[in-house]
Design a protein around this motif. Structure first.
Motif, PDB file in Angstrom:
ATOM      1  N   LEU A 156      29.525  58.266  39.077  1.00  0.00           N
ATOM      2  CA  LEU A 156      28.432  58.182  40.050  1.00  0.00           C
ATOM      3  C   LEU A 156      28.172  59.534  40.715  1.00  0.00           C
ATOM      4  O   LEU A 156      27.018  59.925  40.917  1.00  0.00           O
ATOM      5  CB  LEU A 156      28.747  57.118  41.109  1.00  0.00           C
ATOM      6  N   MET A 157      29.235  60.270  41.033  1.00  0.00           N
ATOM      7  CA  MET A 157      29.070  61.593  41.642  1.00  0.00           C
ATOM      8  C   MET A 157      28.336  62.543  40.698  1.00  0.00           C
ATOM      9  O   MET A 157      27.592  63.427  41.137  1.00  0.00           O
ATOM     10  CB  MET A 157      30.435  62.173  42.032  1.00  0.00           C
ATOM     11  N   ASN A 158      28.527  62.349  39.375  1.00  0.00           N
ATOM     12  CA  ASN A 158      27.847  63.176  38.377  1.00  0.00           C
ATOM     13  C   ASN A 158      26.496  62.584  37.957  1.00  0.00           C
ATOM     14  O   ASN A 158      25.890  63.050  36.984  1.00  0.00           O
ATOM     15  CB  ASN A 158      28.738  63.343  37.148  1.00  0.00           C
ATOM     16  N   LEU A 159      26.070  61.555  38.694  1.00  0.00           N
ATOM     17  CA  LEU A 159      24.795  60.864  38.440  1.00  0.00           C
ATOM     18  C   LEU A 159      24.735  60.272  37.036  1.00  0.00           C
ATOM     19  O   LEU A 159      23.687  60.227  36.394  1.00  0.00           O
ATOM     20  CB  LEU A 159      23.608  61.808  38.678  1.00  0.00           C
ATOM     21  N   GLU A 160      25.908  59.806  36.555  1.00  0.00           N
ATOM     22  CA  GLU A 160      26.001  59.132  35.259  1.00  0.00           C
ATOM     23  C   GLU A 160      26.085  57.620  35.479  1.00  0.00           C
ATOM     24  O   GLU A 160      26.611  57.161  36.498  1.00  0.00           O
ATOM     25  CB  GLU A 160      27.253  59.594  34.514  1.00  0.00           C
ATOM     26  N   ALA A 161      25.591  56.874  34.508  1.00  0.00           N
ATOM     27  CA  ALA A 161      25.644  55.414  34.599  1.00  0.00           C
ATOM     28  C   ALA A 161      27.041  54.923  34.244  1.00  0.00           C
ATOM     29  O   ALA A 161      27.529  55.190  33.144  1.00  0.00           O
ATOM     30  CB  ALA A 161      24.622  54.789  33.665  1.00  0.00           C
ATOM     31  N   PRO A 162      27.748  54.211  35.158  1.00  0.00           N
ATOM     32  CA  PRO A 162      29.063  53.666  34.823  1.00  0.00           C
ATOM     33  C   PRO A 162      28.943  52.487  33.857  1.00  0.00           C
ATOM     34  O   PRO A 162      27.970  51.731  33.908  1.00  0.00           O
ATOM     35  CB  PRO A 162      29.628  53.215  36.169  1.00  0.00           C
ATOM     36  N   THR A 163      29.938  52.371  32.975  1.00  0.00           N
ATOM     37  CA  THR A 163      29.966  51.255  32.027  1.00  0.00           C
ATOM     38  C   THR A 163      30.999  50.238  32.472  1.00  0.00           C
ATOM     39  O   THR A 163      32.164  50.567  32.685  1.00  0.00           O
ATOM     40  CB  THR A 163      30.300  51.748  30.608  1.00  0.00           C
ATOM     41  N   VAL A 164      30.569  48.980  32.597  1.00  0.00           N
ATOM     42  CA  VAL A 164      31.442  47.881  33.015  1.00  0.00           C
ATOM     43  C   VAL A 164      31.825  47.064  31.790  1.00  0.00           C
ATOM     44  O   VAL A 164      30.973  46.767  30.941  1.00  0.00           O
ATOM     45  CB  VAL A 164      30.723  46.980  34.048  1.00  0.00           C
ATOM     46  N   ASN A 165      33.108  46.714  31.686  1.00  0.00           N
ATOM     47  CA  ASN A 165      33.540  45.815  30.612  1.00  0.00           C
ATOM     48  C   ASN A 165      33.173  44.389  30.999  1.00  0.00           C
ATOM     49  O   ASN A 165      33.673  43.863  31.983  1.00  0.00           O
ATOM     50  CB  ASN A 165      35.051  45.912  30.410  1.00  0.00           C
ATOM     51  N   GLY A 166      32.275  43.761  30.202  1.00  0.00           N
ATOM     52  CA  GLY A 166      31.837  42.399  30.527  1.00  0.00           C
ATOM     53  C   GLY A 166      30.617  42.407  31.433  1.00  0.00           C
ATOM     54  O   GLY A 166      29.913  43.417  31.547  1.00  0.00           O
ATOM     55  N   ASP A 167      30.398  41.271  32.111  1.00  0.00           N
ATOM     56  CA  ASP A 167      29.180  41.139  32.924  1.00  0.00           C
ATOM     57  C   ASP A 167      29.376  41.558  34.384  1.00  0.00           C
ATOM     58  O   ASP A 167      28.472  41.401  35.212  1.00  0.00           O
ATOM     59  CB  ASP A 167      28.653  39.698  32.867  1.00  0.00           C
ATOM     60  N   VAL A 194      51.974  42.779  46.132  1.00  0.00           N
ATOM     61  CA  VAL A 194      51.475  43.812  47.038  1.00  0.00           C
ATOM     62  C   VAL A 194      49.985  43.971  46.774  1.00  0.00           C
ATOM     63  O   VAL A 194      49.570  44.478  45.722  1.00  0.00           O
ATOM     64  CB  VAL A 194      52.225  45.141  46.845  1.00  0.00           C
ATOM     65  N   ALA A 195      49.196  43.485  47.723  1.00  0.00           N
ATOM     66  CA  ALA A 195      47.745  43.461  47.593  1.00  0.00           C
ATOM     67  C   ALA A 195      47.155  43.344  48.993  1.00  0.00           C
ATOM     68  O   ALA A 195      47.892  43.350  49.982  1.00  0.00           O
ATOM     69  CB  ALA A 195      47.325  42.269  46.726  1.00  0.00           C
ATOM     70  N   TYR A 196      45.834  43.228  49.057  1.00  0.00           N
ATOM     71  CA  TYR A 196      45.218  42.958  50.357  1.00  0.00           C
ATOM     72  C   TYR A 196      45.136  41.454  50.610  1.00  0.00           C
ATOM     73  O   TYR A 196      45.170  40.996  51.728  1.00  0.00           O
ATOM     74  CB  TYR A 196      43.832  43.598  50.450  1.00  0.00           C
ATOM     75  N   GLY A 197      45.052  40.685  49.515  1.00  0.00           N
ATOM     76  CA  GLY A 197      44.950  39.237  49.648  1.00  0.00           C
ATOM     77  C   GLY A 197      43.507  38.756  49.658  1.00  0.00           C
ATOM     78  O   GLY A 197      43.152  37.782  50.325  1.00  0.00           O
ATOM     79  N   ASP A 198      42.654  39.447  48.891  1.00  0.00           N
ATOM     80  CA  ASP A 198      41.228  39.129  48.814  1.00  0.00           C
ATOM     81  C   ASP A 198      40.795  39.454  47.393  1.00  0.00           C
ATOM     82  O   ASP A 198      41.537  40.088  46.648  1.00  0.00           O
ATOM     83  CB  ASP A 198      40.461  39.998  49.824  1.00  0.00           C
ATOM     84  N   ARG A 199      39.622  39.025  46.993  1.00  0.00           N
ATOM     85  CA  ARG A 199      39.163  39.466  45.675  1.00  0.00           C
ATOM     86  C   ARG A 199      37.677  39.800  45.699  1.00  0.00           C
ATOM     87  O   ARG A 199      36.899  39.200  46.413  1.00  0.00           O
ATOM     88  CB  ARG A 199      39.487  38.443  44.580  1.00  0.00           C
ATOM     89  N   ASN A 200      37.352  40.803  44.890  1.00  0.00           N
ATOM     90  CA  ASN A 200      35.973  41.262  44.757  1.00  0.00           C
ATOM     91  C   ASN A 200      35.662  41.455  43.282  1.00  0.00           C
ATOM     92  O   ASN A 200      36.527  41.880  42.509  1.00  0.00           O
ATOM     93  CB  ASN A 200      35.786  42.604  45.476  1.00  0.00           C
ATOM     94  N   THR A 201      34.420  41.165  42.891  1.00  0.00           N
ATOM     95  CA  THR A 201      34.027  41.381  41.500  1.00  0.00           C
ATOM     96  C   THR A 201      33.774  42.865  41.268  1.00  0.00           C
ATOM     97  O   THR A 201      33.603  43.652  42.212  1.00  0.00           O
ATOM     98  CB  THR A 201      32.745  40.601  41.142  1.00  0.00           C
ATOM     99  N   LEU A 202      33.708  43.243  39.988  1.00  0.00           N
ATOM    100  CA  LEU A 202      33.373  44.628  39.649  1.00  0.00           C
ATOM    101  C   LEU A 202      31.956  44.967  40.123  1.00  0.00           C
ATOM    102  O   LEU A 202      31.680  46.102  40.499  1.00  0.00           O
ATOM    103  CB  LEU A 202      33.500  44.849  38.139  1.00  0.00           C
TER     104      LEU A 202
END
Length: 326
Positions: A203-214, A248-256
């Motif tokens: 993102l800093m290089n203004l490139e499109a990130p690729t996500v595995n899956g949806d 060891v985590a925060y105890g929450d979840r977020n999608t990509l």
């Protein structure tokens, strides 16, 4: 949270890595003596730049696959924080033999050396990958499935070996199952870079990130300072808290997709063009667990773990660090 830990000699294996170098700094700040053992396969000298000249810091260039290196590094040490490992599910699928040599044989060497040199406590980096194909959420320590990758197998074997050493030889052990750790000093480069620094760099290089899956796979993203807290608490915990495993985590979840939304928002404060970058979606990755969400109740109860950084709070700090340092 103020943790009372000073004047101890602590070995950090993999101490030139992302998590290890942050642990070395935290220990030195508390007036401890720190030994770092690293072979620089994935660790980096620049991660140690701020501490390499500290008189209380010793760097040993060595390999956990070599028992003599492990014996040398553990000599006169009070505690071990064992972070050295070959991470990455895809790397283990491509080369399971090397992953096993480092993560299993190397781990066993460290246990033997710690036993022989009478280390007080051995705290090690376990992994959320151990939950394997278990679909139950949130993840509770005593409910696991079958491993989905060679990497996951190695990290589960670590837990089994630690349990045997605590029962057979009386070595105090604590395993910390890390959930998707991120933060300062995490390397965005290389074939097996973790997702957050990789996305940040793109993102800093203004490139499109690729996500595995949806983008709807979810993770319990855990900021480095939460992980440091859990490690230090493991060193000072009383004997009722040892010889077991903790999430060891925060105890929450977020999608990509959630993650990318936050990253674009926070990075756009530095460059507004980042807000408009489109995301590319590709196929799911072999060996990936669809959803990960930790219960941290056990760590809160027995270690007094109190994670301070949510994903958003941690990302704000991480993004600022990357903007200054990349």
């Amino acid at each position: 949270m103020e943790i009372q830990l000073s004047n101890q000699k602590v070995l950090v294996t993999g101490g030139a890595g992302f998590i290890g170098s942050n642990l070395c700094e935290a220990l030195l700040e508390k007036n401890n003596t720190v030994v770092c053992l690293d072979n620089f396969a994935t660790g980096r000298k620049e991660n140690l730049a701020a501490i390499v000249n500290n008189p209380n810091f010793t760097l040993i260039t060595g390999d956990i696959r070599n028992l003599q290196d492990c014996l040398l590094a553990t000599k006169g040490v009070d505690f071990v924080l064992h972070q050295a490992a070959l991470g990455s599910v895809p790397r283990s699928i491509k080369d399971p033999i090397t992953s096993n040599e480092v993560n299993v044989s190397g781990f066993l060497n460290m246990l033997v050396a710690s036993r022989d040199n009478k280390v007080k406590r051995f705290v090690f980096a376990a992994s959320s990958s151990t939950y394997g194909d278990s679909e139950s959420l949130p993840k509770v320590e005593d409910v696991i499935g079958k491993p989905l990758s060679p990497y996951a197998v190695t990290k589960y074997v670590n837990e089994l070996y630690a349990d045997v050493f605590s029962k057979t030889y009386g070595l105090e052990t604590i395993g910390l199952r890390y959930f998707n750790v991120f933060g300062r000093k995490q390397d965005p480069n290389g074939a097996y870079a973790a997702v957050i620094p990789k996305f940040v760099s793109q993102l800093m290089n203004l490139e499109a990130p690729t996500v595995n899956g949806d983008g709807n796979y979810s993770r319990d993203f855990t900021y480095i300072d939460n992980v440091i807290q859990a490690n230090l608490l493991s060193l000072v915990a009383d004997k009722t808290a040892v010889n077991t495993i903790y999430n060891v985590a925060y105890g929450d979840r977020n999608t990509l997709n959630d993650l990318l939304g936050y990253l674009k928002e926070f990075l756009a404060e530095f460059n507004p063009k980042i807000k408009d970058i489109e995301v590319i979606y590709g196929p799911n990755r072999l060996g990936d667990i669809p959803h990960s969400h930790a219960s941290v109740d056990k760590a809160k109860e027995l270690l007094k773990y109190d994670p301070q950084f949510s994903l958003q709070k941690g990302l704000k700090e991480a993004v600022e660090w990357y903007w200054k340092n990349l």
